[in-house]
Design a protein around this motif. Sequence first.
Motif, PDB file in Angstrom:
ATOM      1  N   GLY A  26       1.148  -1.026   0.046  1.00 39.69           N
ATOM      2  CA  GLY A  26      -0.128   0.266  -0.054  1.00 39.69           C
ATOM      3  C   GLY A  26       0.998   1.483   0.049  1.00 39.69           C
ATOM      4  N   HIS A  27       0.871   1.934   1.360  1.00 45.49           N
ATOM      5  CA  HIS A  27       1.743   2.838   1.304  1.00 45.49           C
ATOM      6  C   HIS A  27       2.750   2.953   1.650  1.00 45.49           C
ATOM      7  CE1 HIS A  27      -1.991   5.616  -1.215  1.00 45.49           C
ATOM      8  NE2 HIS A  27      -2.460   5.511   0.203  1.00 45.49           N
ATOM      9  N   ALA A  28       3.102   2.100   2.672  1.00 47.00           N
ATOM     10  CA  ALA A  28       3.990   1.826   3.822  1.00 47.00           C
ATOM     11  C   ALA A  28       4.751   1.030   2.389  1.00 47.00           C
ATOM     12  CB  ALA A  28       3.912   0.487   4.744  1.00 47.00           C
ATOM     13  N   ARG A  29       6.541   1.348   2.406  1.00 47.34           N
ATOM     14  CA  ARG A  29       7.273   0.605   1.803  1.00 47.34           C
ATOM     15  C   ARG A  29       8.087   0.080   2.664  1.00 47.34           C
ATOM     16  NH1 ARG A  29      10.770   4.238  -2.575  1.00 47.34           N
ATOM     17  NH2 ARG A  29       8.468   3.101  -3.976  1.00 47.34           N
ATOM     18  N   ALA A  30       8.567  -1.104   2.534  1.00 46.38           N
ATOM     19  CA  ALA A  30       9.081  -2.111   3.698  1.00 46.38           C
ATOM     20  C   ALA A  30      10.460  -2.262   2.785  1.00 46.38           C
ATOM     21  CB  ALA A  30       8.502  -3.501   3.474  1.00 46.38           C
ATOM     22  N   LEU A  46      21.498 -12.374   6.426  1.00 44.60           N
ATOM     23  CA  LEU A  46      20.664 -10.737   7.053  1.00 44.60           C
ATOM     24  C   LEU A  46      20.484 -10.441   8.224  1.00 44.60           C
ATOM     25  CD1 LEU A  46      18.240 -11.205   3.662  1.00 44.60           C
ATOM     26  CD2 LEU A  46      20.655 -10.741   3.523  1.00 44.60           C
ATOM     27  N   VAL A  47      20.300  -9.268   8.674  1.00 43.26           N
ATOM     28  CA  VAL A  47      20.376  -9.787  10.317  1.00 43.26           C
ATOM     29  C   VAL A  47      19.921  -7.392  10.500  1.00 43.26           C
ATOM     30  CG1 VAL A  47      22.521 -10.887  11.487  1.00 43.26           C
ATOM     31  CG2 VAL A  47      22.569  -8.054  10.425  1.00 43.26           C
ATOM     32  N   GLY A  48      19.421  -7.458  11.340  1.00 42.03           N
ATOM     33  CA  GLY A  48      18.632  -5.914  12.065  1.00 42.03           C
ATOM     34  C   GLY A  48      17.519  -6.121  12.370  1.00 42.03           C
ATOM     35  N   PRO A  49      16.866  -5.236  13.441  1.00 41.84           N
ATOM     36  CA  PRO A  49      16.246  -5.420  13.979  1.00 41.84           C
ATOM     37  C   PRO A  49      14.880  -5.782  13.527  1.00 41.84           C
ATOM     38  CG  PRO A  49      16.591  -3.068  13.318  1.00 41.84           C
ATOM     39  CD  PRO A  49      18.051  -3.942  13.535  1.00 41.84           C
ATOM     40  N   SER A  50      14.061  -6.043  14.462  1.00 39.23           N
ATOM     41  CA  SER A  50      12.490  -6.381  13.400  1.00 39.23           C
ATOM     42  C   SER A  50      12.220  -5.062  13.166  1.00 39.23           C
ATOM     43  CB  SER A  50      11.871  -6.793  14.790  1.00 39.23           C
ATOM     44  OG  SER A  50      12.620  -7.591  15.473  1.00 39.23           O
ATOM     45  N   GLY A  51      11.258  -5.867  11.456  1.00 40.33           N
ATOM     46  CA  GLY A  51      11.009  -4.836  10.673  1.00 40.33           C
ATOM     47  C   GLY A  51      11.375  -3.996   9.849  1.00 40.33           C
ATOM     48  N   CYS A  52      13.146  -5.296  10.085  1.00 46.90           N
ATOM     49  CA  CYS A  52      13.706  -3.682   8.953  1.00 46.90           C
ATOM     50  C   CYS A  52      13.614  -4.112   7.801  1.00 46.90           C
ATOM     51  CB  CYS A  52      15.608  -4.744   9.387  1.00 46.90           C
ATOM     52  SG  CYS A  52      15.463  -5.862   9.190  1.00 46.90           S
ATOM     53  N   ALA A 222      15.400  -0.699   9.190  1.00 40.80           N
ATOM     54  CA  ALA A 222      14.436   0.639   8.222  1.00 40.80           C
ATOM     55  C   ALA A 222      14.708   0.097   6.745  1.00 40.80           C
ATOM     56  CB  ALA A 222      14.135   1.844   8.463  1.00 40.80           C
ATOM     57  N   GLY A 223      14.883  -0.785   6.210  1.00 36.66           N
ATOM     58  CA  GLY A 223      14.315  -1.304   4.541  1.00 36.66           C
ATOM     59  C   GLY A 223      15.108  -0.738   3.160  1.00 36.66           C
ATOM     60  N   ARG A 224      17.030  -0.568   4.367  1.00 34.37           N
ATOM     61  CA  ARG A 224      17.763  -0.150   3.958  1.00 34.37           C
ATOM     62  C   ARG A 224      18.924  -1.305   4.270  1.00 34.37           C
ATOM     63  NH1 ARG A 224      15.483   4.372   4.454  1.00 34.37           N
ATOM     64  NH2 ARG A 224      14.681   5.509   2.321  1.00 34.37           N
ATOM     65  N   VAL A 225      19.998  -1.315   3.538  1.00 32.65           N
ATOM     66  CA  VAL A 225      21.010  -2.339   3.191  1.00 32.65           C
ATOM     67  C   VAL A 225      22.213  -1.379   4.233  1.00 32.65           C
ATOM     68  CG1 VAL A 225      23.186  -3.253   3.126  1.00 32.65           C
ATOM     69  CG2 VAL A 225      21.068  -4.002   2.252  1.00 32.65           C
ATOM     70  N   VAL A 226      22.830  -1.749   5.109  1.00 31.91           N
ATOM     71  CA  VAL A 226      24.109  -0.705   6.309  1.00 31.91           C
ATOM     72  C   VAL A 226      25.147  -0.452   5.864  1.00 31.91           C
ATOM     73  CG1 VAL A 226      23.914   1.282   8.543  1.00 31.91           C
ATOM     74  CG2 VAL A 226      22.060   0.095   7.560  1.00 31.91           C
ATOM     75  N   GLN A 227      25.545  -2.234   6.131  1.00 35.01           N
ATOM     76  CA  GLN A 227      26.661  -2.496   5.617  1.00 35.01           C
ATOM     77  C   GLN A 227      26.796  -3.577   4.662  1.00 35.01           C
ATOM     78  OE1 GLN A 227      29.229  -1.492   8.933  1.00 35.01           O
ATOM     79  NE2 GLN A 227      31.137  -2.760   7.733  1.00 35.01           N
TER      80      GLN A 227
END
Length: 377
Positions: A26-30, A46-52, A222-227
């Motif tokens: 919808g309007h939310a970008r994952a 693949l690691v990261g906080p919940s919802g990443c 937040a839906g992006r690769v940091v490193q």
Amino acid sequence: MATGDNDAAGGGTAIIDATGIVKDYGHARALHGVSLTVAAGEFVALVGPSGCGKTTLLKILAGFEEATAGRLTIQGRDMHGVPAAARPTRMVFQKLALFPHKTVGDNIGFPLKLQKVAKADATARVAAMADLMHLKPEYLGRWPAQLSGGEQQRVALARALVSQPSVLLLDEPMSALDAKLKKSLQAELKKLHRELGTSFVLVTHDLEEAMMLADRICVMRAGRVVQIGTPADIYYRPVDTFVAGFIGETNFLPVTATAAAGGGFSVTSPLARGGAATIAAERAAPGAGAGRAALLVRPETIGFVTGEPAPGRWVLDGEVEEYFVKGASTQYRVRVAGLQAALVMDLPGSLELPAEVGAKVAVGFDPAGAYLLPEAP
């Protein structure tokens, strides 16, 4: 992709090549333009906080979700519109999803049935896979509910691998297991990956698991690769305080940095005794620069100081807030005036505790061995 080397390990041709993957609900970008490559035979976590977005990315690789934008190729073939069953991938789910009304043997052989593999060949492959997974032959006639959690996990892995996929996708498959069984299966998974040469992509919240198993780790936020980097890169050379704090416990010491002659930085801290220290250029993150910064100091590099400190070491004064005996190590938390969080230090385990709660202590470390990061936002 934000930062990090995204080349396939070993410089070989990527078996998975995901470029600019966007996923909208919808309007939310994952997912915000995520890019990732995986080489043949590589193990990526693949690691990261919940919802990443890490599980969303895994489902797109598997074919259970379709990307809103971007391009995904597996073995050089564009995966747009290709259903999960037609991809050279198999997935092991967090809840395993074994068929309760089918025997263990039928569960393992189900993908071969879909592929219409001859019965004799399928029976042989199921037996061989059960043996590889250390499942006794008599287990093949049992129901999944008659097996332990660890045995069910092996059945799920066997079912995913029996059709010989090029890529195995794992969505936190060991999260529900007890600590001892998880360690055992982690070791088996590492050995299995080495023996089969299949590419593995693992989603996990267990950071120690990612460090133990993966050739490379992809940290998402937040839906992006940091490193993206090797476990050593992620642990010792994080790009920012988020990655540094996410992969293991650590300490961030506020410092002021100035450019040093010949490269690197000269740093000082109002909290430390010991004068200015030089940080080599290779021990500074790409985003670090002159001005206010953060010095990453890992807990295992800090120790108590008694007497005159060695030349070049920084010393901080504080009070023991708490300690935790872990057997092989003892973790101390020391409250230092000026630090928002208690300073964490890990010492080798011992029958004798060097300090009790409430003790006034001095702790020290070599700043030249620390890592300079941009100031936390």
